[in-house]
Structure formats: structure tokens, C-alpha cells
Design a protein around this motif. Structure first.
Motif, PDB file in Angstrom:
ATOM      1  N   GLU A  60       5.841  -7.289   8.194  1.00 24.30           N
ATOM      2  CA  GLU A  60       5.170  -7.065   6.895  1.00 24.30           C
ATOM      3  C   GLU A  60       3.586  -6.633   7.122  1.00 24.30           C
ATOM      4  O   GLU A  60       3.058  -7.023   7.938  1.00 24.30           O
ATOM      5  CB  GLU A  60       4.876  -8.559   6.262  1.00 24.30           C
ATOM      6  CG  GLU A  60       6.264  -9.233   6.060  1.00 24.30           C
ATOM      7  CD  GLU A  60       6.283 -10.552   5.380  1.00 24.30           C
ATOM      8  OE1 GLU A  60       5.228 -11.279   5.137  1.00 24.30           O
ATOM      9  OE2 GLU A  60       7.304 -10.944   5.290  1.00 24.30           O
ATOM     10  N   THR A  62       0.181  -6.269   4.737  1.00 29.27           N
ATOM     11  CA  THR A  62      -0.574  -6.407   3.328  1.00 29.27           C
ATOM     12  C   THR A  62      -1.798  -5.458   2.897  1.00 29.27           C
ATOM     13  O   THR A  62      -2.311  -5.306   3.966  1.00 29.27           O
ATOM     14  CB  THR A  62      -1.130  -7.955   3.532  1.00 29.27           C
ATOM     15  OG1 THR A  62      -0.163  -8.907   3.708  1.00 29.27           O
ATOM     16  CG2 THR A  62      -1.829  -8.345   2.384  1.00 29.27           C
ATOM     17  N   PRO A  69      -4.371  -8.472  -2.972  1.00 31.70           N
ATOM     18  CA  PRO A  69      -3.454  -8.263  -1.723  1.00 31.70           C
ATOM     19  C   PRO A  69      -1.929  -8.112  -2.432  1.00 31.70           C
ATOM     20  O   PRO A  69      -1.405  -8.792  -3.033  1.00 31.70           O
ATOM     21  CB  PRO A  69      -3.621  -9.387  -1.019  1.00 31.70           C
ATOM     22  CG  PRO A  69      -4.274 -10.330  -1.821  1.00 31.70           C
ATOM     23  CD  PRO A  69      -4.858  -9.557  -3.384  1.00 31.70           C
ATOM     24  N   GLN A  70      -1.046  -6.942  -1.690  1.00 30.41           N
ATOM     25  CA  GLN A  70       0.216  -6.971  -1.864  1.00 30.41           C
ATOM     26  C   GLN A  70       0.810  -6.798  -0.274  1.00 30.41           C
ATOM     27  O   GLN A  70       0.431  -6.044   0.346  1.00 30.41           O
ATOM     28  CB  GLN A  70       0.505  -5.591  -2.349  1.00 30.41           C
ATOM     29  CG  GLN A  70      -0.230  -5.256  -3.854  1.00 30.41           C
ATOM     30  CD  GLN A  70       0.300  -6.154  -5.009  1.00 30.41           C
ATOM     31  OE1 GLN A  70       1.492  -6.377  -4.934  1.00 30.41           O
ATOM     32  NE2 GLN A  70      -0.436  -6.381  -6.059  1.00 30.41           N
ATOM     33  N   THR A  71       1.995  -7.772  -0.508  1.00 32.05           N
ATOM     34  CA  THR A  71       2.670  -7.515   0.726  1.00 32.05           C
ATOM     35  C   THR A  71       3.966  -6.871   0.656  1.00 32.05           C
ATOM     36  O   THR A  71       4.665  -6.913  -0.005  1.00 32.05           O
ATOM     37  CB  THR A  71       2.998  -9.011   1.062  1.00 32.05           C
ATOM     38  OG1 THR A  71       1.733  -9.915   1.355  1.00 32.05           O
ATOM     39  CG2 THR A  71       4.035  -9.092   2.606  1.00 32.05           C
ATOM     40  N   HIS A  93       9.288  -3.965  -1.874  1.00 27.99           N
ATOM     41  CA  HIS A  93       7.871  -4.490  -2.765  1.00 27.99           C
ATOM     42  C   HIS A  93       8.470  -4.313  -4.074  1.00 27.99           C
ATOM     43  O   HIS A  93       9.371  -3.289  -4.305  1.00 27.99           O
ATOM     44  CB  HIS A  93       6.689  -3.703  -2.407  1.00 27.99           C
ATOM     45  CG  HIS A  93       5.802  -4.457  -3.264  1.00 27.99           C
ATOM     46  ND1 HIS A  93       5.502  -3.915  -4.647  1.00 27.99           N
ATOM     47  CD2 HIS A  93       4.827  -5.242  -2.705  1.00 27.99           C
ATOM     48  CE1 HIS A  93       4.610  -4.755  -5.047  1.00 27.99           C
ATOM     49  NE2 HIS A  93       3.976  -5.380  -3.824  1.00 27.99           N
TER      50      HIS A  93
END
Length: 137
Positions: A60, A62, A69-71, A93
Motif C-alpha cells: 500500500e 499513502t 491522505p489517500q491509500t 482506489h
């Protein structure tokens, strides 16, 4: 030599996956058939209406998009064809999953949602470049 390519349009012949909006999909088909021996890493987003089959989780990343924040979960699969070791890195995503194989590019290009999509895409590809360290991008 390790070559990495990243494209929104993509083909995974072993899985019957084809996401194409025009000529780039045809170029990728040809590249998969004609690439010289070595390692070819292919980075693509995953779309909600495509069955990718069973995949292995790679890792993963981020990233920060519009201050949040986007993982992104990265899945992988591999194959060998004519001396080319092919590794697919598929990015999962919600920004990508909401797209379809018939409309892989968001529009209009001026919306905030579209800018977020491409920011997420570019930052995740950059993180994979740093992680995989290919000879050629």
C-alpha cells in the motif's frame, strides 16, 4: 534490463482484460508481443467493471491529494512470454474503481474530481518508480 511503463489503458492477455479508449490500447498490445527479453513492469489502475481474477497484494502507498491522505492498494500478477518477465502492478482506489473500461478517463478535464484522479495516479506511479527502481521508465 528492467523497463517500467504506466498507462491508464491496459491489456492483460492471460486474464482477458482489455481497457482501451483508443490507440494506446493497441500500442500496449503490440508492446506485450514485441518487447525485447528482460523485465517489463506495467502499472495500471483497476476499474470497477473489470474482473482481474485472483491477484497478490504487493503493498500500500499513502499519498496526499488535495490535502487529504489517500491509500492506494497495489496488487500484482506475473507471467513470462518469449523471454520477457511481465509484472503487472494494479492500483486499487475508489477514484479508479468508479471508472469503467469503456470510459477510463474522467471528464470534463477541468473538474476538481478529475484533478484528484490524476494527482493520485501520478503520485502512485512515482511511488512505484521509487520502489521498483527500473532502468528505463
Amino acid at each position: 534490463q528492467h523497463v517500467l511503463t504506466a498507462a491508464i489503458e491496459h491489456t492483460i492477455p492471460e486474464r482477458g482484460v482489455k481497457v482501451s479508449a483508443g490507440g494506446l490500447g493497441k500500442v500496449l498490445d503490440q508492446m506485450l508481443k514485441e518487447h525485447p527479453k528482460g523485465t517489463l513492469s506495467l502499472v495500471h489502475p483497476m476499474f470497477g467493471d473489470v474482473d482481474y481474477g485472483d491477484l497478490d497484494k504487493y503493498k500500500e502507498f499513502t499519498v496526499v491529494v488535495d490535502g487529504k491522505p489517500q491509500t492506494v492498494v497495489v496488487y500484482t500478477l506475473s507471467s513470462e512470454f518469449n523471454g520477457v518477465h511481465r509484472n503487472w502492478y494494479l492500483l486499487s482506489h475508489e477514484f479508479f474503481q468508479e471508472r469503467s473500461k469503456r470510459a477510463p478517463y474522467p471528464s470534463p478535464m477541468t473538474t476538481l474530481r478529475t484533478l484528484r484522479y490524476f494527482s493520485l495516479w501520478n503520485q502512485t506511479v512515482a511511488a512505484l518508480l521509487q520502489d521498483l527502481q527500473p532502468d528505463v521508465y
